[in-house]
Enzyme design. Structure first.
Site, PDB file in Angstrom:
ATOM      1  N   GLU A  94       9.467 -41.948  41.105  1.00  0.00           N
ATOM      2  CA  GLU A  94      10.672 -42.041  41.921  1.00  0.00           C
ATOM      3  C   GLU A  94      10.630 -41.023  43.055  1.00  0.00           C
ATOM      4  O   GLU A  94      10.113 -39.910  42.902  1.00  0.00           O
ATOM      5  CB  GLU A  94      11.916 -41.827  41.055  1.00  0.00           C
ATOM      6  N   CYS A 107      12.540 -36.139  48.870  1.00  0.00           N
ATOM      7  CA  CYS A 107      12.209 -35.492  47.606  1.00  0.00           C
ATOM      8  C   CYS A 107      11.123 -36.339  46.966  1.00  0.00           C
ATOM      9  O   CYS A 107      11.375 -37.492  46.586  1.00  0.00           O
ATOM     10  CB  CYS A 107      13.438 -35.405  46.716  1.00  0.00           C
ATOM     11  N   CYS A 114       5.993 -35.997  33.397  1.00  0.00           N
ATOM     12  CA  CYS A 114       5.890 -34.536  33.526  1.00  0.00           C
ATOM     13  C   CYS A 114       5.326 -33.964  32.241  1.00  0.00           C
ATOM     14  O   CYS A 114       5.622 -34.450  31.147  1.00  0.00           O
ATOM     15  CB  CYS A 114       7.269 -33.934  33.809  1.00  0.00           C
ATOM     16  N   CYS A 118      11.233 -28.816  30.090  1.00  0.00           N
ATOM     17  CA  CYS A 118      12.550 -28.261  30.423  1.00  0.00           C
ATOM     18  C   CYS A 118      13.626 -29.083  29.719  1.00  0.00           C
ATOM     19  O   CYS A 118      13.678 -30.311  29.853  1.00  0.00           O
ATOM     20  CB  CYS A 118      12.769 -28.275  31.932  1.00  0.00           C
ATOM     21  N   CYS A 121      16.220 -31.481  31.875  1.00  0.00           N
ATOM     22  CA  CYS A 121      15.696 -32.388  32.895  1.00  0.00           C
ATOM     23  C   CYS A 121      15.294 -33.723  32.269  1.00  0.00           C
ATOM     24  O   CYS A 121      14.561 -33.758  31.276  1.00  0.00           O
ATOM     25  CB  CYS A 121      14.485 -31.750  33.587  1.00  0.00           C
ATOM     26  N   CYS A 339      19.306 -34.003  41.252  1.00  0.00           N
ATOM     27  CA  CYS A 339      18.334 -33.075  40.690  1.00  0.00           C
ATOM     28  C   CYS A 339      18.342 -33.137  39.171  1.00  0.00           C
ATOM     29  O   CYS A 339      19.391 -33.022  38.533  1.00  0.00           O
ATOM     30  CB  CYS A 339      18.677 -31.661  41.164  1.00  0.00           C
TER      31      CYS A 339
END
Length: 346
Positions: A94, A107, A114, A118, A121, A339
Site C-alpha cells: 500500500e 507515503c 514487515c 511493533c 501497528c 499512520c
C-alpha cells in the site's frame, strides 16, 4: 509477459553499458535506455522510439519491464488517496497520497509486509514476504505523482518512507530508489524533500549517513524509557537507546540534518510526567524536533489515544525547553490509510 526474463530495470547504468558493448552497440545507447526507464518512466521497451526497431527487438528478446500497477484506489473524505499496488508476482503493498494546501506527500512502502513486531501497528501483523526492488519503490512514487497532478493539480512535492516495512532492512533497494528519484537522469526530485523513517537500527543509520544522500531522517521513538519502548516495540531489545543515540549523533555530525522524532502518546502507557521528562532529556542529547502523532486504532488493538490535555502537557513542556514540537493530525483514517493502519484491507 515472460516472467523468466530479467527486468531491465534491475540493471545499473554500468551494466547496461556493458550489455550494449557486448552486442556491438555504442555505450551511449545505455544512457538512452536509462533515461527512458527512470526519467520518462517507460513501461514497455517498444516506447523507446529513439532506438532502432532491431535493437528494441533484441532487448525484448532478453529483457522485460515489470511495472507495479494500482490494483485498488480508495479516496478519503479529506482528499487522501490509498493505493493497493499490485506487484508483478501478485503481492500487494500500500502507498498513500497525502495532500495539504501547500504540498502533496507520497507515503511509500519498502517491504511486502514487515519483519518487525511493533504492537501498535497493523502492518506488523502481516508476514514479511519479501523486500521491494528499487523499481517497485520508484513505481509507487510515479503513480502517486500522476494522482497528485490529476486530483490536486500539482506535482508530487514530498516523499516519506513510512509505509509498509522497515526501510533500513531493505537498505540497498531503498538507497538505489532514492538515487533514481533524485538524480537528474531520473525523476530529479530534491533529496531534501525525502524522509526515511526507521524504527532504529544503529549500524544502518550510520551507514545511511555515510551515503551522503542528503535525505532527512525520522526515528519512530514513542518512549524514551527503555523498558516501555521494548514493550511497545519488542525487537528494540536488540538496539538499546544508548546505541540509537550514538548513531543519531553520528548522523548529525555527518549530515548536519536535524532528526525528527515520531511519538504517539497512549492512555496509560506513556502519558505520565516521567515520560515527558525522559523525552526532553533525549531531545537535548541531539538536535531534533518532535512530531506528536495521533494514534489510529487497528483491528484487535489494545491501545487508546491519550486525552487531549495530556498531549497539551507534552507540547507545553517541550516548548518550555525550546524543543520544536508539532501535533500531526491523522489523515485518511476513514479508509485505513493513516499512520500504522496499512494492512492490505480494501
Amino acid at each position: 509477459m515472460n516472467q523468466n526474463k530479467k527486468d531491465i530495470r534491475a540493471l545499473s547504468l554500468q551494466e547496461l553499458e556493458a550489455y550494449f558493448s557486448s552486442i556491438g552497440e555504442k555505450p551511449f545507447r545505455a544512457k538512452q535506455v536509462y533515461e527512458w526507464l527512470w526519467n520518462k518512466n517507460a513501461h514497455s521497451l517498444s516506447e523507446m522510439t529513439n532506438l532502432s526497431k532491431s535493437l528494441r527487438e533484441n532487448l525484448e528478446n532478453h529483457f522485460s519491464i515489470k511495472p507495479a500497477e494500482i490494483h485498488v484506489m480508495q479516496r478519503s473524505i479529506d482528499g487522501t488517496i490509498k493505493n493497493a499496488v499490485k506487484l508483478h508476482d501478485g503481492n500487494v503493498v500500500e502507498s498513500v497520497l497525502i495532500p495539504t494546501a501547500k504540498r502533496t506527500t507520497a507515503c511509500v512502502s519498502s517491504q511486502v509486509g514487515c519483519s518487525l513486531d511493533c504492537t501498535f501497528c497493523a502492518t506488523a501483523q502481516l508476514t514479511r514476504m519479501r523486500n521491494l526492488t528499487a523499481a517497485e519503490i520508484v513505481d509507487q512514487v510515479t503513480l502517486i505523482d500522476k494522482q497528485s497532478r490529476e486530483y490536486h493539480q500539482k506535482p508530487l512535492s514530498n516523499i516519506v518512507f513510512m509505509g509498509m516495512g522497515e526501510p533500513l532492512l531493505n537498505y540497498s533497494s531503498v538507497t538505489d530508489a532514492i538515487r533514481k528519484i533524485t538524480e537528474d537522469k531520473g525523476l530529479g526530485m530534491s533529496p531534501r524533500r525525502i524522509t526515511v523513517s526507521t524504527s532504529g537500527i544503529p549500524k544502518l543509520i550510520e551507514k545511511l549517513a555515510d551515503e551522503n544522500l542528503k535525505v532527512k531522517l525520522a526515528l519512530s521513538l514513542h518512549s524514551a524509557i527503555e523498558e516501555k519502548r521494548n514493550q511497545l516495540m519488542p525487537f528494540s531489545v536488540k538496539f538499546p537507546l544508548t546505541s540509537i543515540m550514538e548513531s543519531l549523533s553520528y548522523w548529525y555530525r555527518k549530515t548536519k540534518s536535524r532528526i525528527t522524532l515520531e511519538y504517539i502518546i497512549w492512555k496509560g502507557i506513556n502519558d505520565g510526567n516521567e515520560d515527558i521528562k525522559a523525552l526532553i532529556k533525549f531531545c537535548k542529547s541531539i538536535p531534533s524536533k518532535v512530531n506528536l502523532i495521533q494514534y489510529n486504532s487497528i483491528e484487535g488493538g489494545k491501545y487508546s489515544q491519550a486525552n487531549s490535555n495530556i498531549i497539551q502537557n507534552y507540547v507545553t513542556a517541550l516548548e518550555q525547553e525550546n524543543i520544536i514540537v508539532k501535533i500531526r493530525k491523522s489523515r485518511g483514517d476513514d479508509i485505513d490509510a493513516a499512520c500504522g493502519q496499512l494492512a492490505n484491507k480494501h
